[in-house]
Design a protein around this motif. Sequence first.
Motif, PDB file in Angstrom:
ATOM      1  N   HIS A 199       0.824  -1.197   0.000  1.00 38.81           N
ATOM      2  CA  HIS A 199       0.000   0.000   0.000  1.00 38.81           C
ATOM      3  C   HIS A 199       0.868   1.261   0.000  1.00 38.81           C
ATOM      4  CE1 HIS A 199      -3.963  -1.792   0.528  1.00 38.81           C
ATOM      5  NE2 HIS A 199      -3.443  -2.618   1.419  1.00 38.81           N
ATOM      6  N   LYS A 200       0.243   2.369  -0.363  1.00 43.10           N
ATOM      7  CA  LYS A 200       0.939   3.653  -0.308  1.00 43.10           C
ATOM      8  C   LYS A 200       1.328   4.015   1.117  1.00 43.10           C
ATOM      9  CE  LYS A 200      -1.459   5.491  -4.376  1.00 43.10           C
ATOM     10  NZ  LYS A 200      -2.360   6.540  -4.912  1.00 43.10           N
ATOM     11  N   GLU A 201       0.581   3.478   2.092  1.00 40.60           N
ATOM     12  CA  GLU A 201       0.844   3.798   3.496  1.00 40.60           C
ATOM     13  C   GLU A 201       1.907   2.898   4.106  1.00 40.60           C
ATOM     14  OE1 GLU A 201      -2.181   3.010   2.307  1.00 40.60           O
ATOM     15  OE2 GLU A 201      -3.005   5.050   2.075  1.00 40.60           O
ATOM     16  N   HIS A 202       2.475   2.002   3.337  1.00 42.32           N
ATOM     17  CA  HIS A 202       3.490   1.106   3.891  1.00 42.32           C
ATOM     18  C   HIS A 202       4.637   1.941   4.447  1.00 42.32           C
ATOM     19  CE1 HIS A 202       4.605  -3.064   4.369  1.00 42.32           C
ATOM     20  NE2 HIS A 202       5.834  -2.804   3.978  1.00 42.32           N
ATOM     21  N   PRO A 203       5.087   1.646   5.689  1.00 40.67           N
ATOM     22  CA  PRO A 203       6.086   2.512   6.329  1.00 40.67           C
ATOM     23  C   PRO A 203       7.410   2.528   5.586  1.00 40.67           C
ATOM     24  CG  PRO A 203       5.748   0.502   7.597  1.00 40.67           C
ATOM     25  CD  PRO A 203       4.672   0.539   6.561  1.00 40.67           C
ATOM     26  N   GLU A 204       8.060   3.674   5.639  1.00 40.77           N
ATOM     27  CA  GLU A 204       9.363   3.808   4.994  1.00 40.77           C
ATOM     28  C   GLU A 204      10.442   3.071   5.774  1.00 40.77           C
ATOM     29  OE1 GLU A 204      12.536   7.338   3.748  1.00 40.77           O
ATOM     30  OE2 GLU A 204      10.459   7.815   4.196  1.00 40.77           O
ATOM     31  N   LYS A 205      10.414   3.239   7.083  1.00 37.37           N
ATOM     32  CA  LYS A 205      11.371   2.572   7.966  1.00 37.37           C
ATOM     33  C   LYS A 205      10.605   1.704   8.940  1.00 37.37           C
ATOM     34  CE  LYS A 205      15.633   4.319   7.195  1.00 37.37           C
ATOM     35  NZ  LYS A 205      16.888   3.523   7.171  1.00 37.37           N
ATOM     36  N   GLY A 206      11.296   0.863   9.625  1.00 41.41           N
ATOM     37  CA  GLY A 206      10.635   0.046  10.624  1.00 41.41           C
ATOM     38  C   GLY A 206      11.364  -1.251  10.821  1.00 41.41           C
ATOM     39  N   GLY A 207      10.756  -2.132  11.534  1.00 46.54           N
ATOM     40  CA  GLY A 207      11.365  -3.410  11.826  1.00 46.54           C
ATOM     41  C   GLY A 207      10.978  -3.931  13.177  1.00 46.54           C
ATOM     42  N   GLU A 310      -0.288  -8.349   3.979  1.00 50.66           N
ATOM     43  CA  GLU A 310      -1.137  -8.070   5.138  1.00 50.66           C
ATOM     44  C   GLU A 310      -1.308  -9.299   6.023  1.00 50.66           C
ATOM     45  OE1 GLU A 310      -3.931  -4.676   2.973  1.00 50.66           O
ATOM     46  OE2 GLU A 310      -4.662  -6.718   3.246  1.00 50.66           O
ATOM     47  N   VAL A 311      -1.531 -10.463   5.426  1.00 54.74           N
ATOM     48  CA  VAL A 311      -1.825 -11.639   6.243  1.00 54.74           C
ATOM     49  C   VAL A 311      -0.591 -12.143   6.983  1.00 54.74           C
ATOM     50  CG1 VAL A 311      -3.774 -12.303   4.801  1.00 54.74           C
ATOM     51  CG2 VAL A 311      -1.532 -13.279   4.321  1.00 54.74           C
ATOM     52  N   ILE A 312       0.593 -12.080   6.353  1.00 53.59           N
ATOM     53  CA  ILE A 312       1.781 -12.524   7.089  1.00 53.59           C
ATOM     54  C   ILE A 312       2.124 -11.519   8.185  1.00 53.59           C
ATOM     55  CG2 ILE A 312       2.682 -13.853   5.157  1.00 53.59           C
ATOM     56  CD1 ILE A 312       4.691 -11.653   4.631  1.00 53.59           C
ATOM     57  N   THR A 368       7.331 -18.702  11.111  1.00 53.80           N
ATOM     58  CA  THR A 368       8.228 -18.410   9.997  1.00 53.80           C
ATOM     59  C   THR A 368       7.718 -17.241   9.169  1.00 53.80           C
ATOM     60  OG1 THR A 368       8.892 -20.733   9.887  1.00 53.80           O
ATOM     61  CG2 THR A 368       9.369 -19.372   7.970  1.00 53.80           C
ATOM     62  N   SER A 369       6.426 -17.210   8.907  1.00 57.65           N
ATOM     63  CA  SER A 369       5.865 -16.106   8.119  1.00 57.65           C
ATOM     64  C   SER A 369       6.033 -14.779   8.839  1.00 57.65           C
ATOM     65  CB  SER A 369       4.384 -16.367   7.810  1.00 57.65           C
ATOM     66  OG  SER A 369       3.604 -16.357   8.997  1.00 57.65           O
ATOM     67  N   GLN A 370       5.866 -14.790  10.165  1.00 59.12           N
ATOM     68  CA  GLN A 370       6.071 -13.564  10.931  1.00 59.12           C
ATOM     69  C   GLN A 370       7.521 -13.137  10.906  1.00 59.12           C
ATOM     70  OE1 GLN A 370       3.616 -11.799  13.857  1.00 59.12           O
ATOM     71  NE2 GLN A 370       3.295 -11.621  11.677  1.00 59.12           N
ATOM     72  N   LEU A 371       8.426 -14.094  10.976  1.00 55.07           N
ATOM     73  CA  LEU A 371       9.850 -13.786  10.906  1.00 55.07           C
ATOM     74  C   LEU A 371      10.206 -13.161   9.568  1.00 55.07           C
ATOM     75  CD1 LEU A 371      12.687 -14.103  12.262  1.00 55.07           C
ATOM     76  CD2 LEU A 371      12.858 -16.287  11.055  1.00 55.07           C
ATOM     77  N   LEU A 372       9.683 -13.738   8.488  1.00 57.70           N
ATOM     78  CA  LEU A 372       9.958 -13.196   7.154  1.00 57.70           C
ATOM     79  C   LEU A 372       9.383 -11.799   7.000  1.00 57.70           C
ATOM     80  CD1 LEU A 372       9.311 -16.405   5.025  1.00 57.70           C
ATOM     81  CD2 LEU A 372      11.518 -15.423   5.670  1.00 57.70           C
ATOM     82  N   TRP A 373       8.180 -11.582   7.541  1.00 56.08           N
ATOM     83  CA  TRP A 373       7.599 -10.238   7.516  1.00 56.08           C
ATOM     84  C   TRP A 373       8.524  -9.252   8.217  1.00 56.08           C
ATOM     85  CZ3 TRP A 373       4.591  -6.207   6.490  1.00 56.08           C
ATOM     86  CH2 TRP A 373       4.459  -5.226   7.462  1.00 56.08           C
ATOM     87  N   HIS A 374       8.963  -9.616   9.394  1.00 58.35           N
ATOM     88  CA  HIS A 374       9.802  -8.729  10.194  1.00 58.35           C
ATOM     89  C   HIS A 374      11.109  -8.400   9.487  1.00 58.35           C
ATOM     90  CE1 HIS A 374      12.035  -7.096  13.537  1.00 58.35           C
ATOM     91  NE2 HIS A 374      12.869  -8.114  13.521  1.00 58.35           N
ATOM     92  N   TYR A 376      12.055  -8.883   6.047  1.00 61.63           N
ATOM     93  CA  TYR A 376      12.122  -8.472   4.647  1.00 61.63           C
ATOM     94  C   TYR A 376      10.969  -7.611   4.143  1.00 61.63           C
ATOM     95  CZ  TYR A 376      15.551 -12.258   4.664  1.00 61.63           C
ATOM     96  OH  TYR A 376      16.616 -13.057   4.962  1.00 61.63           O
ATOM     97  N   PHE A 377       9.823  -7.578   4.838  1.00 61.03           N
ATOM     98  CA  PHE A 377       8.651  -6.933   4.265  1.00 61.03           C
ATOM     99  C   PHE A 377       8.064  -5.820   5.125  1.00 61.03           C
ATOM    100  CE2 PHE A 377       8.761 -11.293   2.663  1.00 61.03           C
ATOM    101  CZ  PHE A 377       8.685 -11.084   1.299  1.00 61.03           C
ATOM    102  N   SER A 378       8.603  -5.580   6.298  1.00 64.99           N
ATOM    103  CA  SER A 378       7.968  -4.663   7.250  1.00 64.99           C
ATOM    104  C   SER A 378       8.113  -3.194   6.884  1.00 64.99           C
ATOM    105  CB  SER A 378       8.524  -4.895   8.660  1.00 64.99           C
ATOM    106  OG  SER A 378       9.931  -4.754   8.672  1.00 64.99           O
ATOM    107  N   SER A 379       8.912  -2.859   5.886  1.00 63.13           N
ATOM    108  CA  SER A 379       9.071  -1.460   5.479  1.00 63.13           C
ATOM    109  C   SER A 379       9.554  -1.399   4.036  1.00 63.13           C
ATOM    110  CB  SER A 379      10.069  -0.740   6.395  1.00 63.13           C
ATOM    111  OG  SER A 379      11.374  -1.260   6.214  1.00 63.13           O
ATOM    112  N   ILE A 380       9.382  -0.249   3.429  1.00 65.51           N
ATOM    113  CA  ILE A 380       9.925  -0.026   2.081  1.00 65.51           C
ATOM    114  C   ILE A 380      11.438  -0.176   2.103  1.00 65.51           C
ATOM    115  CG2 ILE A 380      10.237   1.695   0.260  1.00 65.51           C
ATOM    116  CD1 ILE A 380       7.427   0.628   0.351  1.00 65.51           C
ATOM    117  N   ASP A 381      12.056   0.312   3.157  1.00 65.22           N
ATOM    118  CA  ASP A 381      13.505   0.236   3.285  1.00 65.22           C
ATOM    119  C   ASP A 381      13.983  -1.213   3.220  1.00 65.22           C
ATOM    120  OD1 ASP A 381      16.119   1.648   4.120  1.00 65.22           O
ATOM    121  OD2 ASP A 381      15.921   0.103   5.655  1.00 65.22           O
ATOM    122  N   ARG A 382      13.293  -2.114   3.896  1.00 63.01           N
ATOM    123  CA  ARG A 382      13.720  -3.508   3.904  1.00 63.01           C
ATOM    124  C   ARG A 382      13.438  -4.190   2.570  1.00 63.01           C
ATOM    125  NH1 ARG A 382      13.710  -6.119   9.835  1.00 63.01           N
ATOM    126  NH2 ARG A 382      14.593  -4.308  10.887  1.00 63.01           N
TER     127      ARG A 382
END
Length: 693
Positions: A199-207, A310-312, A368-374, A376-382
């Motif tokens: 989404h456009k609202e996906h955070p730029e930074k995070g983790g 979203e689901v992971i 595992t899905s939560q780990l992968l989200w954290h 590789y996918f939790s921010s645009i930066d990642r």
Amino acid sequence: MRAKQRYVLVIVSCAFLILCYFSGYKVEGPMEMSVEPPCFMEEIEDNILSDYKSKYRERCTMESCFNFSKCQSGFKVFVYPTINDLPLTPTYQKILRSVYLSKYYTQNVSEACLFILSIDTLDRDVLSNDYVRDIESYILNLEHWNSGENHIVFNLYSGTWPDYYEDLGFDTGKAILAKASMAESTYRYDFDVSIPLVHKEHPEKGGDVTHSYSSHLPDMKTHLLGFKGKRYVYGIGSETRNALYHIHNKHDIIAVTTCKHGKSWKDMKDERCDADNKEYERYDYDVLIQNSSYCLVPRGRRLGSFRFVEVIQFGCIPVILSNGWKLPFFEVIDWTKAAITGDERLLFQAPDLVRSISPLQAFNMRQTSQLLWHIYFSSIDRIVHTTLEIVRERFDRLMPRTSSNWNAAPGALLTLDSHNSLNLFQPSSKFTAIVLVKSTEFVNGISHLYKLVQNIGQSKYVTRILILWQSPMKQPYKRQWPKLGSHVKLEVVAIPNISSSYKLVFSLRIPTNAVFSFSENVTISTGEIDFAFNVWMAFSGRIVGFESASHYWDDFESKWYVTGKRLNQYSMVFLNAAIYHVYYVDLFQSWLKEDIKREATQVPGCEDVILNMIASHITRKAPIKVTQRRNLGDTPLFHRQEISSLSSCMNLLTRFFGYNPLLRSEVRMDPVLFKDSVSNLRKKYKDIELANP
């Protein structure tokens, strides 16, 4: 006359048979005929894809379309200057900022290995307001384009109504395509990169980990299988979503859809729309996803959808029904351990499939899905850094990271080539001691430094003592140092009198996994050293130390601050007497940006804050404080000015991470039978109670 009719009938029959043979009809007996009519939609799709490939896509490989000679300075990434009359979407601005802040960014075009456009290519749907027209004319005018060689193009949406094919509207040529909804038919193996749709609202930074990421997740949630989303009463992507109502049972399987999308949905609605819309409104999307064990991820108009990420994020195992979709980062992420992929034509088998999965397997997949989200996918930066790392590994094939590096904590973005993620925090049986000397006048036998080195050398776990001599005083002769055992090597290194206390330490090659750092005036016994090392061996991923401090948030100034007050809670331990894994030293040297390392050289104690934040960022755990019976004699927090400087350092790192990773703890490790009436001879660490160690 009848003979002529028979000849005509024979000729017509022969002609019909010939026509059937060449047009695909099959005659299988005098009374049975199996007709297999051609699929006109498949022919049209194949033709369009064929035209698209021939017009816009070279079947590139790294060897055929990538110029490795440009990468002699290493993997450096150059971003073109922005063009004034071309606006950038917020998401593309986030992508460019992530590149600017990466360790690979260079402003020198002559040393660039990879080029990134400053022209927004994310949305290539001609009906979108973000669609950039005449984009090819801009790209062709770029000085270093050269048919896209050594360029990477980011794209989230391609094609438009009604077909939504992967037409970007310009010739990408030899450019690497980092694209969402990547199809098998157009993906160029070992060249393109499949990225997630966000989404456009996906955070730029995070983790920071989500609330769902926990070792205490329930085996099964309220609903077995869940889905809430749009359905299409016409056109591409409608087949699966239009059939979801068949598996919706209002109990353990919730699959609700709505026709309310688009300006003319009322004109196109079918007889089920009103009932579907009413059922759709009964469920809150976030609540449904968080309370479902499995979540359907059917294709939409395009192969990928927002729902996948979203689901992971919410700890729901994705059940993917999108034939031909290359999953995000599939070449490095093992999705078989985190997601279920099925044939979208076999929707009705999905409930039985998820019921056949054991609770333990489901629990592992969710974790595992939560780990992968954290990671590789939790921010645009990642997402951007993961994309760059995938490309870099193709460039640097000598030391590629293994699947375990990518799919286990802390992940490939924080796993150096020299480390295996599965053995990253393996404790070592020995430690290297590092003692910083700034101003001590060495007096043989009676100085703090002499006693400190003597006590360190008496530890059965030390293998090397490194003295960093920054003092203006003359170095003592070798014979003046305490006599140490044959298992201990003492080395004195003269370093410049610079403000950084550990700059050289971070660049040294440490022979052990464990580094025990000391300041010159620390008063500590051998028993305390041995006890701290034993604690570290049990928690080798954390920093273990004696002196601690905490942090707090100031709402009025909107800043983080370090506090020197002695509280029940702490979030940092200082390096004046602390033990940590050499992995954090490597990360400090190779992962952090140069401006952050410069800050560490200018602010006393900043490297303490940095190392604590790195460790908490990776492990998502607090450091460990070892209880001592007195002030060690060299606490960094004596003056308000020093506290302010450390707070400034903390806020700098918080901007780098996108959040503050420090975690508070109340745990204090204390040796058994520390202060009691039992004879000291029976205690393991006998000298801890002594007044003068």
